[in-house]
Design a protein around this motif. Structure first.
Motif, PDB file in Angstrom:
ATOM      1  N   PHE A  93      -5.513 -17.215  -0.001  1.00  0.00           N
ATOM      2  CA  PHE A  93      -4.331 -16.596  -0.608  1.00  0.00           C
ATOM      3  C   PHE A  93      -4.471 -16.468  -2.119  1.00  0.00           C
ATOM      4  N   GLU A  94      -5.136 -17.431  -2.749  1.00  0.00           N
ATOM      5  CA  GLU A  94      -5.385 -17.318  -4.191  1.00  0.00           C
ATOM      6  C   GLU A  94      -6.235 -16.083  -4.477  1.00  0.00           C
ATOM      7  N   ILE A  95      -7.258 -15.879  -3.657  1.00  0.00           N
ATOM      8  CA  ILE A  95      -8.148 -14.715  -3.836  1.00  0.00           C
ATOM      9  C   ILE A  95      -7.375 -13.421  -3.605  1.00  0.00           C
ATOM     10  N   ILE A  96      -6.539 -13.406  -2.558  1.00  0.00           N
ATOM     11  CA  ILE A  96      -5.733 -12.211  -2.259  1.00  0.00           C
ATOM     12  C   ILE A  96      -4.773 -11.926  -3.426  1.00  0.00           C
ATOM     13  N   ASP A  97      -4.102 -12.985  -3.909  1.00  0.00           N
ATOM     14  CA  ASP A  97      -3.167 -12.805  -5.033  1.00  0.00           C
ATOM     15  C   ASP A  97      -3.883 -12.297  -6.277  1.00  0.00           C
ATOM     16  N   LYS A  98      -5.054 -12.836  -6.535  1.00  0.00           N
ATOM     17  CA  LYS A  98      -5.829 -12.382  -7.698  1.00  0.00           C
ATOM     18  C   LYS A  98      -6.206 -10.911  -7.539  1.00  0.00           C
ATOM     19  N   GLY A  99      -6.632 -10.562  -6.322  1.00  0.00           N
ATOM     20  CA  GLY A  99      -6.982  -9.155  -6.058  1.00  0.00           C
ATOM     21  C   GLY A  99      -5.785  -8.238  -6.223  1.00  0.00           C
ATOM     22  N   LEU A 100      -4.602  -8.694  -5.774  1.00  0.00           N
ATOM     23  CA  LEU A 100      -3.388  -7.886  -5.923  1.00  0.00           C
ATOM     24  C   LEU A 100      -3.012  -7.716  -7.390  1.00  0.00           C
ATOM     25  N   ASN A 101      -3.125  -8.816  -8.142  1.00  0.00           N
ATOM     26  CA  ASN A 101      -2.781  -8.762  -9.572  1.00  0.00           C
ATOM     27  C   ASN A 101      -3.735  -7.868 -10.347  1.00  0.00           C
ATOM     28  N   GLU A 102      -5.020  -7.874  -9.953  1.00  0.00           N
ATOM     29  CA  GLU A 102      -6.018  -7.080 -10.669  1.00  0.00           C
ATOM     30  C   GLU A 102      -6.205  -5.697 -10.059  1.00  0.00           C
ATOM     31  N   GLY A 103      -5.571  -5.452  -8.910  1.00  0.00           N
ATOM     32  CA  GLY A 103      -5.747  -4.167  -8.225  1.00  0.00           C
ATOM     33  C   GLY A 103      -7.147  -4.020  -7.656  1.00  0.00           C
ATOM     34  N   ASP A 104      -7.800  -5.131  -7.325  1.00  0.00           N
ATOM     35  CA  ASP A 104      -9.175  -5.126  -6.809  1.00  0.00           C
ATOM     36  C   ASP A 104      -9.153  -5.198  -5.281  1.00  0.00           C
ATOM     37  N   LYS A 105      -9.388  -4.011  -4.639  1.00  0.00           N
ATOM     38  CA  LYS A 105      -9.352  -3.939  -3.179  1.00  0.00           C
ATOM     39  C   LYS A 105     -10.457  -4.779  -2.547  1.00  0.00           C
ATOM     40  N   ASP A 106     -11.604  -4.869  -3.201  1.00  0.00           N
ATOM     41  CA  ASP A 106     -12.721  -5.658  -2.667  1.00  0.00           C
ATOM     42  C   ASP A 106     -12.359  -7.145  -2.620  1.00  0.00           C
ATOM     43  N   LEU A 107     -11.713  -7.624  -3.671  1.00  0.00           N
ATOM     44  CA  LEU A 107     -11.287  -9.034  -3.732  1.00  0.00           C
ATOM     45  C   LEU A 107     -10.217  -9.312  -2.680  1.00  0.00           C
ATOM     46  N   ILE A 108      -9.297  -8.365  -2.510  1.00  0.00           N
ATOM     47  CA  ILE A 108      -8.253  -8.505  -1.482  1.00  0.00           C
ATOM     48  C   ILE A 108      -8.909  -8.559  -0.112  1.00  0.00           C
ATOM     49  N   SER A 109      -9.875  -7.686   0.120  1.00  0.00           N
ATOM     50  CA  SER A 109     -10.588  -7.642   1.402  1.00  0.00           C
ATOM     51  C   SER A 109     -11.322  -8.961   1.680  1.00  0.00           C
ATOM     52  N   LYS A 110     -11.982  -9.503   0.639  1.00  0.00           N
ATOM     53  CA  LYS A 110     -12.680 -10.785   0.816  1.00  0.00           C
ATOM     54  C   LYS A 110     -11.688 -11.911   1.135  1.00  0.00           C
ATOM     55  N   GLY A 111     -10.561 -11.905   0.456  1.00  0.00           N
ATOM     56  CA  GLY A 111      -9.529 -12.916   0.717  1.00  0.00           C
ATOM     57  C   GLY A 111      -8.982 -12.802   2.127  1.00  0.00           C
ATOM     58  N   MET A 112      -8.721 -11.576   2.566  1.00  0.00           N
ATOM     59  CA  MET A 112      -8.211 -11.335   3.925  1.00  0.00           C
ATOM     60  C   MET A 112      -9.249 -11.736   4.973  1.00  0.00           C
ATOM     61  N   HIS A 113     -10.504 -11.425   4.685  1.00  0.00           N
ATOM     62  CA  HIS A 113     -11.578 -11.791   5.613  1.00  0.00           C
ATOM     63  C   HIS A 113     -11.677 -13.321   5.739  1.00  0.00           C
ATOM     64  N   GLY A 114     -11.632 -14.003   4.602  1.00  0.00           N
ATOM     65  CA  GLY A 114     -11.693 -15.473   4.624  1.00  0.00           C
ATOM     66  C   GLY A 114     -10.496 -16.069   5.361  1.00  0.00           C
ATOM     67  N   LEU A 115      -9.312 -15.499   5.116  1.00  0.00           N
ATOM     68  CA  LEU A 115      -8.097 -15.962   5.774  1.00  0.00           C
ATOM     69  C   LEU A 115      -8.168 -15.757   7.283  1.00  0.00           C
ATOM     70  N   SER A 116      -8.606 -14.573   7.691  1.00  0.00           N
ATOM     71  CA  SER A 116      -8.687 -14.300   9.130  1.00  0.00           C
ATOM     72  C   SER A 116      -9.735 -15.188   9.806  1.00  0.00           C
ATOM     73  N   LYS A 117     -10.790 -15.502   9.071  1.00  0.00           N
ATOM     74  CA  LYS A 117     -11.834 -16.378   9.622  1.00  0.00           C
ATOM     75  C   LYS A 117     -11.275 -17.781   9.877  1.00  0.00           C
ATOM     76  N   VAL A 118     -10.511 -18.304   8.916  1.00  0.00           N
ATOM     77  CA  VAL A 118      -9.934 -19.644   9.055  1.00  0.00           C
ATOM     78  C   VAL A 118      -8.888 -19.663  10.164  1.00  0.00           C
ATOM     79  N   VAL A 119      -8.018 -18.656  10.165  1.00  0.00           N
ATOM     80  CA  VAL A 119      -6.921 -18.619  11.127  1.00  0.00           C
ATOM     81  C   VAL A 119      -7.422 -18.369  12.550  1.00  0.00           C
TER      82      VAL A 119
END
Length: 142
Positions: A93-119
């Motif tokens: 979620f920290e990575i996703i939030d950082k990606g949202l704040n910076e508008g970085d779709k790649d960072l958001i994607s990495k955060g979502m991928h990591g989250l889905s992997k854990v969940v």
């Protein structure tokens, strides 16, 4: 019976003998002796039973302690497993939030991928292996 006579005072022995004489007038001597033999056997059996009960209670205490310690170990292990997942989810979620704040779709994607992997992964996937480790005499670092 002779042990009783040895341990008692002469007055007590005299009283016991008088009672035996009274009883022997009513009941034949052999029956009185049989009665005392049975009484002695019952006393001996009661002592054996008392020791067996004490042994069973000691075994019960050992088993209860073992169960309690095993419970504590499982509790610590599962706390640790779920704490790791909690940290991984928070990091995603920290990575996703950082990606949202910076508008970085790649960072958001990495955060979502990591989250889905854990969940999507089950903390119980390797439960059989964990059980073998816990049941064995291996040291587990938590």
């Amino acid at each position: 019976m002779f042990e009783l006579i040895k341990t008692k005072s002469s007055k007590q022995v005299g009283q016991a003998l008088k009672k035996l004489e009274l009883v022997s007038d009513i009941i034949p001597t052999t029956d009185v002796l049989n009665f005392f033999n049975k009484l002695t056997d019952a006393y001996t059996e009661a002592k054996v039973t008392k020791r067996e009960i004490a042994k069973i209670q000691a075994q019960k205490e050992v088993l209860l302690t073992e169960i309690e310690k095993r419970y504590e170990l499982y509790h610590k292990v599962f706390d640790h497993i779920f704490d790791e997942r909690k940290v991984a989810i928070a990091k995603s979620f920290e990575i996703i939030d950082k990606g949202l704040n910076e508008g970085d779709k790649d960072l958001i994607s990495k955060g979502m991928h990591g989250l889905s992997k854990v969940v999507s992964s089950s903390p119980f996937a390797n439960i059989e292996q964990l059980s073998k480790m816990i049941e064995g005499n291996r040291i587990i670092e938590i």
